[in-house]
Design a protein around this motif. Structure first.
Motif, PDB file in Angstrom:
ATOM      1  N   LEU A   1       0.828  -1.207   0.000  1.00 60.34           N
ATOM      2  CA  LEU A   1       0.000   0.000   0.000  1.00 60.34           C
ATOM      3  C   LEU A   1       0.859   1.252   0.000  1.00 60.34           C
ATOM      4  O   LEU A   1       2.034   1.222   0.361  1.00 60.34           O
ATOM      5  N   THR A   2       0.259   2.368  -0.363  1.00 58.01           N
ATOM      6  CA  THR A   2       0.878   3.680  -0.170  1.00 58.01           C
ATOM      7  C   THR A   2       0.413   4.229   1.179  1.00 58.01           C
ATOM      8  O   THR A   2      -0.424   3.630   1.851  1.00 58.01           O
ATOM      9  N   HIS A   3       0.911   5.403   1.548  1.00 50.84           N
ATOM     10  CA  HIS A   3       0.530   5.990   2.833  1.00 50.84           C
ATOM     11  C   HIS A   3      -0.931   6.442   2.880  1.00 50.84           C
ATOM     12  O   HIS A   3      -1.444   6.753   3.953  1.00 50.84           O
ATOM     13  N   THR A   4      -1.605   6.477   1.740  1.00 50.40           N
ATOM     14  CA  THR A   4      -3.036   6.799   1.737  1.00 50.40           C
ATOM     15  C   THR A   4      -3.873   5.542   1.939  1.00 50.40           C
ATOM     16  O   THR A   4      -5.097   5.620   2.006  1.00 50.40           O
ATOM     17  N   LEU A   5      -3.218   4.376   2.029  1.00 52.43           N
ATOM     18  CA  LEU A   5      -3.834   3.056   2.128  1.00 52.43           C
ATOM     19  C   LEU A   5      -4.402   2.582   0.796  1.00 52.43           C
ATOM     20  O   LEU A   5      -5.156   1.606   0.739  1.00 52.43           O
ATOM     21  N   GLU A   6      -4.024   3.253  -0.289  1.00 52.89           N
ATOM     22  CA  GLU A   6      -4.367   2.791  -1.631  1.00 52.89           C
ATOM     23  C   GLU A   6      -3.364   1.721  -2.055  1.00 52.89           C
ATOM     24  O   GLU A   6      -2.176   1.810  -1.749  1.00 52.89           O
TER      25      GLU A   6
ATOM     26  N   THR B   1       5.966   0.862   5.791  1.00 49.62           N
ATOM     27  CA  THR B   1       7.421   0.789   5.621  1.00 49.62           C
ATOM     28  C   THR B   1       8.025  -0.492   6.187  1.00 49.62           C
ATOM     29  O   THR B   1       9.020  -0.987   5.662  1.00 49.62           O
ATOM     30  N   LYS B   2       7.436  -1.023   7.242  1.00 47.10           N
ATOM     31  CA  LYS B   2       8.020  -2.199   7.891  1.00 47.10           C
ATOM     32  C   LYS B   2       7.229  -3.469   7.638  1.00 47.10           C
ATOM     33  O   LYS B   2       7.767  -4.572   7.768  1.00 47.10           O
TER      34      LYS B   2
ATOM     35  N   LEU C   1      14.073  15.534   6.192  1.00 44.83           N
ATOM     36  CA  LEU C   1      14.197  14.340   5.339  1.00 44.83           C
ATOM     37  C   LEU C   1      12.879  14.014   4.660  1.00 44.83           C
ATOM     38  O   LEU C   1      12.858  13.471   3.558  1.00 44.83           O
ATOM     39  N   GLU C   2      11.745  14.338   5.336  1.00 44.93           N
ATOM     40  CA  GLU C   2      10.439  14.099   4.725  1.00 44.93           C
ATOM     41  C   GLU C   2      10.269  14.944   3.466  1.00 44.93           C
ATOM     42  O   GLU C   2       9.547  14.576   2.548  1.00 44.93           O
ATOM     43  N   ASN C   3      10.929  16.086   3.451  1.00 37.44           N
ATOM     44  CA  ASN C   3      10.776  16.990   2.306  1.00 37.44           C
ATOM     45  C   ASN C   3      11.620  16.579   1.100  1.00 37.44           C
ATOM     46  O   ASN C   3      11.477  17.146   0.025  1.00 37.44           O
ATOM     47  N   ILE C   4      12.520  15.613   1.306  1.00 40.51           N
ATOM     48  CA  ILE C   4      13.333  15.139   0.185  1.00 40.51           C
ATOM     49  C   ILE C   4      12.618  13.945  -0.445  1.00 40.51           C
ATOM     50  O   ILE C   4      12.653  12.834   0.070  1.00 40.51           O
ATOM     51  N   ARG C   5      11.950  14.184  -1.551  1.00 38.55           N
ATOM     52  CA  ARG C   5      11.135  13.148  -2.177  1.00 38.55           C
ATOM     53  C   ARG C   5      11.970  12.308  -3.154  1.00 38.55           C
ATOM     54  O   ARG C   5      12.934  12.792  -3.741  1.00 38.55           O
ATOM     55  N   ILE C   6      11.580  11.054  -3.274  1.00 40.98           N
ATOM     56  CA  ILE C   6      12.240  10.136  -4.202  1.00 40.98           C
ATOM     57  C   ILE C   6      11.318   9.930  -5.396  1.00 40.98           C
ATOM     58  O   ILE C   6      10.132   9.626  -5.216  1.00 40.98           O
ATOM     59  N   PRO C   7      11.814  10.099  -6.617  1.00 41.22           N
ATOM     60  CA  PRO C   7      10.952   9.890  -7.795  1.00 41.22           C
ATOM     61  C   PRO C   7      10.306   8.506  -7.777  1.00 41.22           C
ATOM     62  O   PRO C   7      10.927   7.525  -7.366  1.00 41.22           O
ATOM     63  N   LYS C   8       9.044   8.429  -8.216  1.00 40.92           N
ATOM     64  CA  LYS C   8       8.314   7.164  -8.182  1.00 40.92           C
ATOM     65  C   LYS C   8       8.998   6.072  -8.979  1.00 40.92           C
ATOM     66  O   LYS C   8       8.952   4.899  -8.636  1.00 40.92           O
TER      67      LYS C   8
ATOM     68  N   LEU D   1      14.033  -1.418  -1.058  1.00 38.87           N
ATOM     69  CA  LEU D   1      13.613  -0.137  -1.617  1.00 38.87           C
ATOM     70  C   LEU D   1      12.823  -0.324  -2.906  1.00 38.87           C
ATOM     71  O   LEU D   1      11.837   0.386  -3.153  1.00 38.87           O
ATOM     72  N   SER D   2      13.222  -1.296  -3.714  1.00 36.21           N
ATOM     73  CA  SER D   2      12.508  -1.569  -4.968  1.00 36.21           C
ATOM     74  C   SER D   2      11.123  -2.137  -4.698  1.00 36.21           C
ATOM     75  O   SER D   2      10.173  -1.872  -5.452  1.00 36.21           O
ATOM     76  N   GLU D   3      11.006  -2.902  -3.622  1.00 32.21           N
ATOM     77  CA  GLU D   3       9.723  -3.523  -3.278  1.00 32.21           C
ATOM     78  C   GLU D   3       8.756  -2.523  -2.656  1.00 32.21           C
ATOM     79  O   GLU D   3       7.590  -2.430  -3.051  1.00 32.21           O
ATOM     80  N   ILE D   4       9.238  -1.729  -1.702  1.00 35.56           N
ATOM     81  CA  ILE D   4       8.352  -0.840  -0.941  1.00 35.56           C
ATOM     82  C   ILE D   4       8.134   0.498  -1.644  1.00 35.56           C
ATOM     83  O   ILE D   4       7.088   1.120  -1.504  1.00 35.56           O
ATOM     84  N   ARG D   5       9.101   0.948  -2.446  1.00 31.12           N
ATOM     85  CA  ARG D   5       9.015   2.210  -3.173  1.00 31.12           C
ATOM     86  C   ARG D   5       8.703   3.386  -2.242  1.00 31.12           C
ATOM     87  O   ARG D   5       7.643   4.019  -2.322  1.00 31.12           O
ATOM     88  N   PRO D   6       9.583   3.713  -1.283  1.00 32.02           N
ATOM     89  CA  PRO D   6       9.318   4.823  -0.357  1.00 32.02           C
ATOM     90  C   PRO D   6       9.174   6.143  -1.099  1.00 32.02           C
ATOM     91  O   PRO D   6       9.836   6.380  -2.116  1.00 32.02           O
ATOM     92  N   ALA D   7       8.317   7.007  -0.563  1.00 35.25           N
ATOM     93  CA  ALA D   7       8.062   8.289  -1.219  1.00 35.25           C
ATOM     94  C   ALA D   7       9.098   9.336  -0.849  1.00 35.25           C
ATOM     95  O   ALA D   7       9.342  10.269  -1.612  1.00 35.25           O
ATOM     96  N   THR D   8       9.723   9.181   0.349  1.00 35.56           N
ATOM     97  CA  THR D   8      10.683  10.177   0.820  1.00 35.56           C
ATOM     98  C   THR D   8      11.900   9.493   1.424  1.00 35.56           C
ATOM     99  O   THR D   8      11.869   8.294   1.736  1.00 35.56           O
TER     100      THR D   8
END
Length: 622
Positions: free
Chosen positions: A351-356, A417-418, A566-573, A591-598
């Motif tokens: 899921l993403t942080h929106t639970l989507e 994340t975990k 660190l939250e403000n440093i976004r990682i491209p999708k 990282l490839s599996e979870i695809r963190p946003a920041t």
């Protein structure tokens, strides 16, 4: 029957489903709540209680966001306690015993008063899609109900299997059938799935118990409540009781281990670590001669009793013999035996942080389907999924809470994340900013944000503003107003606190550990100010916390601000981690599996080290 398209379809009428449906509908989405049984909306499947350590904070956050869990709890409470009052305010946690039938009735009534919310009773057996986007749900009667978004809140019903001794049968809850079809379809779409287990104790006839042999557990003398609105406060309360198991009980339980599904391999899945079954307790803690049993009434007008601490899946005859050896239970009569239940869940790292979900657009998961346990954790996910489903179909910015903003933010961030391989339960220890995330200030933290979403109403916002203005002015009064030694020394002497020899500001006295607000109110200047300004109790409590814990609060705010960078440093999708040989292979895979946003989210993933974060910062030009 369903010619028009819904904005949000919520599958499941438990705590997550109720909050999701209410949030989406109240924000303006045309919403459908589809559930297998409309008579069990808002059902308390396990214990008849809400809140507790960290869980009480979550209920107050749901309430501050404009949810219903706190309101329903207050309207159906039979007892209230504030836990951990001997510790600092970060640990204070409200808990209520509830009337199980009234709780469900209040939920149903609250939902039926929402104009945009429709209901339908039937099993949803799958979803419908076009390309990678959700288009609705399929039902067991073959209906296809169209929706722009879908929130799945299936609880323990997905391929649920109930165990009592050597017997097992399909079911999502005692007396209710399991839900089939959804797991199989999601797996075919590429979702990972797993199995989890939970359990529940016997329900017994309170008329058959001897309460004289038990220890009374009364509620607070001055009971509080959960909602920040003007909900009723308890004037009378029902007592709970406590008793203990003993070596004889343990021996009788061990006699049944050969027929226990937990020990004979019939149950393969993992249960909640912090809410173990009674057989698990006596097996893991062999050195203990007794364990606590809490005897909790199920409501005002019923004799049914919940035996908290005796969760079990042992054969019913073993349960009965063992429980009859517990003091006070010598003549116990069962309403029904305890049981364990296994069910499907989907690891929440999908899921993403929106639970989507990441695989299917506009499909959201909330509650036990994500591997959590507890009404409160479910309700928190439900309201967030409902909010974000509405925002997604309205093409508005998503709503995400950070770890320093709410326990709800900690809960969702931990899941995303975990992940979790055992039923996830919230504790205060999981929150690194728990001094900021107190139950008393949930309204100050969240109501204004919810109001901007269109969820919290004017009444909530006005109450927050009054509370905030009053406590800030009172703190200012303590900082600028002086005292004379002759007036404060008698109070200090009565508290065995060192007397003062010269005057100073009131805040210096108030900062002392033993000095409370009611002591300060003995001073003429303070008493006069409180009366003239007509200060509300919530403002007095907030001012005391802000004065006494100012140093801790400021320190945590500073730490949170550092994290926010660190939250403000976004990682491209679409960032490709695999070519970065400077990253460990484990980090690249995670990282490839979870695809963190920041970057901040990446730093919390298990297996991603500080050196990996440094490498990422270099590649991102930071």
């Amino acid at each position: 029957m369903f010619k028009e398209m819904y904005d949000v379809i919520v599958v499941g009428g438990g705590h997550a489903g109720c909050e999701a449906a209410a949030a989406a509908a109240n924000m303006g989405s045309r919403t459908l709540l589809i559930t297998m049984n409309l008579q069990t909306i808002g059902q308390m499947s396990c214990n008849p209680a809400m809140g507790g350590i960290a869980k009480g904070q979550i209920v107050r956050e749901i309430d501050a966001l404009g949810g219903y869990s706190g309101i329903v709890t207050d309207r159906s409470a039979i007892q209230f306690k504030m836990l951990n009052l001997s510790k600092g305010p970060a640990m204070w946690s409200p808990r209520a015993q509830n009337d199980r039938m009234r709780f469900a009735e209040e939920w149903r009534s609250a939902l039926e008063r929402i104009p945009n919310l429709d209901f339908y009773q039937e099993m949803a057996v799958g979803i419908t899609m076009e390309k990678e986007r959700i288009t609705g749900v399929k039902t067991s009667l073959g209906l296809e109900i169209r929706g722009k978004s879908v929130v799945l809140t299936n609880g323990t019903f997905l391929n649920g299997l109930i165990h009592i001794g050597l017997k097992n049968f399909g079911g999502g809850r005692a007396g209710e059938r399991a839900s089939t079809g959804i797991t199989e379809q999601l797996v075919s779409l590429g979702f990972d799935t797993g199995r989890m287990k939970t359990g529940t104790p016997p329900r017994v006839d309170g008329r058959s118990l001897n309460y004289q042999k038990m220890i009374p557990q009364p509620g607070d003398e001055s009971p509080g409540k959960f909602s920040f609105l003007d909900t009723p406060t308890l004037s009378t309360q029902r007592e709970c009781h406590m008793t203990y198991t003993n070596p004889e009980v343990h021996d009788l339980l061990r006699d049944g281990f050969s027929r226990s599904p937990m020990f004979n391999g019939r149950i393969q899945s993992i249960g909640p670590r912090y809410c173990p079954s009674i057989e698990d307790k006596i097996d893991r803690f062999k050195e203990r001669e007794r364990h606590q049993i809490f005897v909790e009434p199920e409501g005002w007008n019923t004799v049914e009793v919940y035996v908290n601490g005796f969760s079990t899946s042992l054969p019913e005859d073993i349960q009965f013999k063992a429980l009859r050896s517990v003091e006070g239970f010598e003549n116990v009569k069962f309403f029904r035996p305890g049981y364990a239940i296994e069910y499907d869940y989907f690891p929440p790292t999908q899921l993403t942080h929106t639970l989507e979900t990441k695989l299917v657009k506009n499909l959201f998961f909330a509650g036990q389907i994500n591997g959590t346990t507890g009404y409160e954790e479910a309700g928190a996910q439900g309201i967030m999924a409902g909010i974000n489903a509405h925002l997604k179909v309205s093409e508005e910015e998503p709503f995400v809470l950070r770890r320093d903003e709410a326990y709800i933010g900690v809960l969702i961030d931990d899941l995303i994340t975990k992940g979790t391989e055992e039923p996830y339960r919230m504790f205060t220890s999981r929150a690194e900013y728990r001094t900021l995330l107190r139950q008393d200030n949930a309204d100050l933290r969240l109501t204004e944000r919810s109001f901007k979403l269109g969820l919290a109403g004017e009444e909530r916002l006005e109450r927050v503003r009054v509370k905030e203005d009053q406590y800030k002015e009172l703190v200012g009064f303590f900082k600028k107003t002086s005292f004379v030694p002759e007036e404060v020394n008698p109070i200090l002497e009565s508290l065995d606190s060192k007397k003062v020899t010269q005057g100073d500001k009131l805040v210096k006295i108030f900062s002392r550990p033993k000095v409370r607000m009611h002591h300060m109110a003995m001073l003429n200047s303070v008493s006069t100010y409180i009366k003239e300004q007509k200060l509300i109790p919530e403002a007095l409590e907030q001012a005391e916390i802000q004065v006494k814990y100012a140093g801790y609060i400021e320190k945590e705010k500073a730490n949170a601000d550092k994290l926010q960078r660190l939250e403000n440093i976004r990682i491209p999708k679409d960032f490709d981690y695999m070519p970065l040989s400077s990253l460990s292979m484990e980090a690249r895979q995670k990282l490839s599996e979870i695809r963190p946003a920041t970057i901040s989210q990446a730093s919390r993933i298990s297996g991603v080290s500080p050196s990996d974060i440094s490498v990422l910062l270099v590649f991102l030009g930071r």
